[in-house]
Design an enzyme around this catalytic site. Structure first.
Site, mmCIF file in Angstrom:
data_model
loop_
_atom_site.group_PDB
_atom_site.id
_atom_site.type_symbol
_atom_site.label_atom_id
_atom_site.label_comp_id
_atom_site.label_asym_id
_atom_site.label_seq_id
_atom_site.Cartn_x
_atom_site.Cartn_y
_atom_site.Cartn_z
ATOM 1 N N HIS A 67 0.840 -1.202 0.000
ATOM 2 C CA HIS A 67 0.000 0.000 0.000
ATOM 3 C C HIS A 67 0.874 1.251 0.000
ATOM 4 O O HIS A 67 2.051 1.197 0.391
ATOM 5 C CB HIS A 67 -0.874 0.048 1.262
ATOM 6 C CG HIS A 67 -1.952 -0.981 1.323
ATOM 7 N ND1 HIS A 67 -2.105 -1.828 2.405
ATOM 8 C CD2 HIS A 67 -2.941 -1.302 0.459
ATOM 9 C CE1 HIS A 67 -3.157 -2.619 2.196
ATOM 10 N NE2 HIS A 67 -3.681 -2.328 1.026
ATOM 11 N N CYS A 103 -2.061 -0.131 9.894
ATOM 12 C CA CYS A 103 -3.080 -1.094 9.425
ATOM 13 C C CYS A 103 -4.000 -1.579 10.538
ATOM 14 O O CYS A 103 -5.113 -2.019 10.276
ATOM 15 C CB CYS A 103 -2.422 -2.331 8.822
ATOM 16 S SG CYS A 103 -0.968 -1.985 7.876
HETATM 17 C C1 CIR Z 1 -3.331 -8.011 3.372
HETATM 18 O O1 CIR Z 1 -2.525 -8.455 2.546
HETATM 19 O O2 CIR Z 1 -4.381 -7.473 3.035
HETATM 20 C C2 CIR Z 1 -3.006 -8.147 4.844
HETATM 21 N N1 CIR Z 1 -2.297 -9.360 5.051
HETATM 22 C C3 CIR Z 1 -2.202 -6.964 5.326
HETATM 23 C C4 CIR Z 1 -2.926 -5.669 5.231
HETATM 24 C C5 CIR Z 1 -2.096 -4.531 5.702
HETATM 25 N N2 CIR Z 1 -2.846 -3.322 5.715
HETATM 26 C C6 CIR Z 1 -2.355 -2.120 5.517
HETATM 27 O O3 CIR Z 1 -1.194 -1.973 5.132
HETATM 28 N N3 CIR Z 1 -3.170 -1.078 5.645
#
Ligand code: CIR
Length: 254
Positions: free
Chosen positions: A162, A249
């Site tokens: 992201h 996150c």
């Molecule tokens: C994913 O790949 O969606 C999750 N394992 C990690 C999400 C991380 N979120 C973020 O950076 N906002």
């Protein structure tokens, strides 16, 4: 900007099935729980009142609540995650958001957007185009923000999950970022606190009311942040890193 509230979700047992490209092995569930509760304490220490949602075993990645919504001072936007396995996470989050917001907008298909790709810098929002956020989703969010008196610009990213995996806004016109993003022309009018390439994970640090939460294990980035006169809280988030997740996150702040 002052944050007064946050929403988090306790990790579920199926967190070990979460999406991952990190190659760091499976997370340890008990350790993830311990790290998560220290994270909540850190949010509280920064003055936020934290709503803790229960684990949701239907969605292995559901502890990464940031991706499900963008909470602005004017309204909330419920997203449409690009990761198919995460789409359903937004339904329950919307129920919680209605407790706090009257105005709720939505990202609609074919648009996809995960709010880990959205960096708020005052009333301007940078939207990362990534494998999770497509141009339709980014344009929809841009229009929604404009309708509510805010502005947005789009930044194409690569080599990271992201936008906020590589850059964070620390208020006061200051960005913390890896060199690839720190030099981006759209960000040229910000002061940059550099994150060395071998500490790239620490670019996802989190400003909360004057204090910056920094992941444990990144001494040069920590020093750079402290030298810029921020208070810091260092948190071990090793188990979330195994799933490509970082400090931002794990919560929605508003
Ligand atoms: C994913 O790949 O969606 C999750 N394992 C990690 C999400 C991380 N979120 C973020 O950076 N906002």
């Amino acid at each position: 900007m002052r944050f007064t509230k946050a929403i988090v979700r306790t990790p579920c047992k199926r967190i070990i099935e979460g999406i991952s490209t990190a190659g760091l092995g499976l997370p340890d569930y008990d350790l993830a729980l311990q790290q998560h509760s220290k994270y909540i304490k850190a949010l509280e220490a920064c003055g936020l009142e934290v709503t803790v949602l229960p684990p949701d075993n239907d969605y292995p990645d559901s502890t990464f609540v940031e991706d499900t919504a963008l909470l602005t001072p004017a309204m909330a936007v419920v997203t449409n995650p690009g990761a198919q396995s995460r789409r359903g996470e937004v339904r329950e989050m919307e129920e919680t958001i209605t407790l706090f917001y009257d105005k709720i907008e939505h990202i609609r298909p074919p648009g996809t957007l995960e709010a880990g790709d959205v960096m708020m810098a005052g009333s301007h929002y940078f939207i990362g185009l990534s494998e999770r956020t497509n141009i339709e989703g980014a344009n929809q969010l841009g229009h929604i923000l404009k309708n509510h008196g805010m502005t947005a610009s789009i930044i194409e990213i690569s080599g990271m999950l992201h936008l906020k995996s590589g850059i964070s806004y620390l208020e006061n016109n200051i960005l913390l970022g890896v060199s690839a993003l720190g030099k981006h022309p759209a960000l040229s009018h910000y002061d940059i606190i550099p994150v060395p390439d071998n500490e790239a994970y620490a670019a996802n640090s989190l400003w909360l009311n004057g204090t910056v939460l920094v992941p444990e294990g990144y001494p040069m980035t920590l020093e750079n942040i402290r030298s810029a006169d921020y208070n810091t809280i260092v948190l071990d988030v090793s188990e979330f890193r195994k799933l490509d997740g970082g400090l931002s996150c794990l919560s929605l702040r508003f």
